[in-house]
Design a protein around this motif. Structure first.
Motif, PDB file in Angstrom:
ATOM      1  N   ASP A 112       0.848  -1.203   0.000  1.00 38.17           N
ATOM      2  CA  ASP A 112       0.000   0.000   0.000  1.00 38.17           C
ATOM      3  C   ASP A 112       0.877   1.245   0.000  1.00 38.17           C
ATOM      4  OD1 ASP A 112      -2.154  -1.743   0.278  1.00 38.17           O
ATOM      5  OD2 ASP A 112      -2.599  -1.161   2.351  1.00 38.17           O
ATOM      6  N   ASP A 113       1.940   1.208   0.815  1.00 32.68           N
ATOM      7  CA  ASP A 113       2.843   2.358   0.889  1.00 32.68           C
ATOM      8  C   ASP A 113       3.474   2.644  -0.471  1.00 32.68           C
ATOM      9  OD1 ASP A 113       2.306   2.650   3.594  1.00 32.68           O
ATOM     10  OD2 ASP A 113       4.132   1.607   4.244  1.00 32.68           O
ATOM     11  N   ARG A 114       3.868   1.604  -1.181  1.00 29.44           N
ATOM     12  CA  ARG A 114       4.455   1.790  -2.516  1.00 29.44           C
ATOM     13  C   ARG A 114       3.432   2.404  -3.470  1.00 29.44           C
ATOM     14  NH1 ARG A 114       8.956   0.324  -5.138  1.00 29.44           N
ATOM     15  NH2 ARG A 114       8.861   0.114  -7.397  1.00 29.44           N
ATOM     16  N   LEU A 115       2.202   1.906  -3.413  1.00 27.99           N
ATOM     17  CA  LEU A 115       1.159   2.441  -4.286  1.00 27.99           C
ATOM     18  C   LEU A 115       0.852   3.904  -3.960  1.00 27.99           C
ATOM     19  CD1 LEU A 115      -1.120  -0.712  -4.374  1.00 27.99           C
ATOM     20  CD2 LEU A 115       0.076   0.301  -6.344  1.00 27.99           C
ATOM     21  N   ARG A 116       0.871   4.251  -2.689  1.00 27.19           N
ATOM     22  CA  ARG A 116       0.662   5.658  -2.303  1.00 27.19           C
ATOM     23  C   ARG A 116       1.785   6.542  -2.849  1.00 27.19           C
ATOM     24  NH1 ARG A 116      -0.856   3.238   2.746  1.00 27.19           N
ATOM     25  NH2 ARG A 116      -3.123   3.354   2.945  1.00 27.19           N
ATOM     26  N   LEU A 117       3.029   6.047  -2.773  1.00 25.25           N
ATOM     27  CA  LEU A 117       4.165   6.804  -3.292  1.00 25.25           C
ATOM     28  C   LEU A 117       4.108   6.942  -4.810  1.00 25.25           C
ATOM     29  CD1 LEU A 117       7.063   5.479  -1.022  1.00 25.25           C
ATOM     30  CD2 LEU A 117       6.025   7.766  -1.001  1.00 25.25           C
ATOM     31  N   GLN A 118       3.301   6.107  -5.455  1.00 25.80           N
ATOM     32  CA  GLN A 118       3.082   6.218  -6.897  1.00 25.80           C
ATOM     33  C   GLN A 118       1.892   7.126  -7.206  1.00 25.80           C
ATOM     34  OE1 GLN A 118       2.835   2.007  -7.795  1.00 25.80           O
ATOM     35  NE2 GLN A 118       4.963   1.952  -8.457  1.00 25.80           N
ATOM     36  N   GLY A 119       1.307   7.708  -6.151  1.00 23.27           N
ATOM     37  CA  GLY A 119       0.255   8.687  -6.330  1.00 23.27           C
ATOM     38  C   GLY A 119      -1.164   8.178  -6.165  1.00 23.27           C
ATOM     39  N   HIS A 120      -1.339   6.923  -5.783  1.00 21.13           N
ATOM     40  CA  HIS A 120      -2.688   6.359  -5.641  1.00 21.13           C
ATOM     41  C   HIS A 120      -3.260   6.629  -4.249  1.00 21.13           C
ATOM     42  CE1 HIS A 120      -2.296   4.328  -9.465  1.00 21.13           C
ATOM     43  NE2 HIS A 120      -1.133   3.827  -9.073  1.00 21.13           N
ATOM     44  N   ASP A 121      -4.577   6.645  -4.190  1.00 22.01           N
ATOM     45  CA  ASP A 121      -5.302   6.742  -2.923  1.00 22.01           C
ATOM     46  C   ASP A 121      -5.644   5.311  -2.512  1.00 22.01           C
ATOM     47  OD1 ASP A 121      -6.792   7.688  -0.751  1.00 22.01           O
ATOM     48  OD2 ASP A 121      -8.614   7.811  -1.957  1.00 22.01           O
TER      49      ASP A 121
END
Length: 185
Positions: free
Chosen positions: A25-34
């Motif tokens: 989840d943290d990686r996806l957030r750092l890619q700009g996702h909610d």
């Protein structure tokens, strides 16, 4: 960017599966996702096992699926299949709850004998629920996930690389970037 629901189907409060999902989840957030996490074990057991479709927690979970552009489904593998807890939730969702969704299936387990559980147990259910795109999933061995005394997850290097690749592929399928932005602050 995309709205992602990250679902842990583990019944354990000390789950490596859940910790792995939160790591991704943290990686996806750092890619700009909610990213919105959902731990199925926190839903009322009476509502899940009694198929109480009107229970507020079940309707709230169904709404999270409806609002998401993409869904990450994580489960430990027991007896060559995904968890019964996850199955209980999936059974309560509308038949086509995944229509128009991009889905990333992930599993953890103690033996490579269970590696096909994603393709032969979980993927058919996700497909029957209308998922428009099920990206290649990943099975991670329990031995590749270490939890420190402070609860911090460490992923073995080879597994970490593979997980980054499937996560980035999922992000790309959602129309997102695959590069990680530097954290701010």
């Amino acid at each position: 960017m995309a709205s992602i629901l990250s679902v842990s189907g583990s019944p354990s409060h000390t789950s490596r599966t859940t910790r792995l999902l939160r790591h991704l989840d943290d990686r996806l957030r750092l890619q700009g996702h909610d990213v919105t996490p959902l731990e199925v074990r926190t839903l009322p057991p009476q509502a899940l096992l009694g198929a109480d479709l009107r229970h507020p927690a079940i309707t709230a979970a169904a709404a999270l699926f409806e609002q998401a552009d993409g869904v990450v489904i994580g489960t430990p593998v027991y007896k060559a299949a995904y968890s019964g807890l996850l199955k209980s939730l999936l059974d309560l969702l509308p038949q086509y709850a995944l229509t128009g969704k991009t889905v990333l299936p992930l599993a953890t387990g103690g033996s490579t004998a269970h590696v096909l559980a994603i393709d032969y147990a979980l993927r058919p259910v996700l497909s029957s629920m209308g998922a428009s795109h099920i990206v290649p999933g990943w099975f991670t061995l329990d031995k590749d996930l270490a939890v420190g005394d402070d609860g911090t997850l460490t992923v073995a290097p080879a597994a970490a690389t593979a997980l980054e690749q499937v996560t980035d592929h999922f992000s790309s399928a959602l129309g997102g970037r695959t590069t990680v932005l530097a954290p701010t602050g």
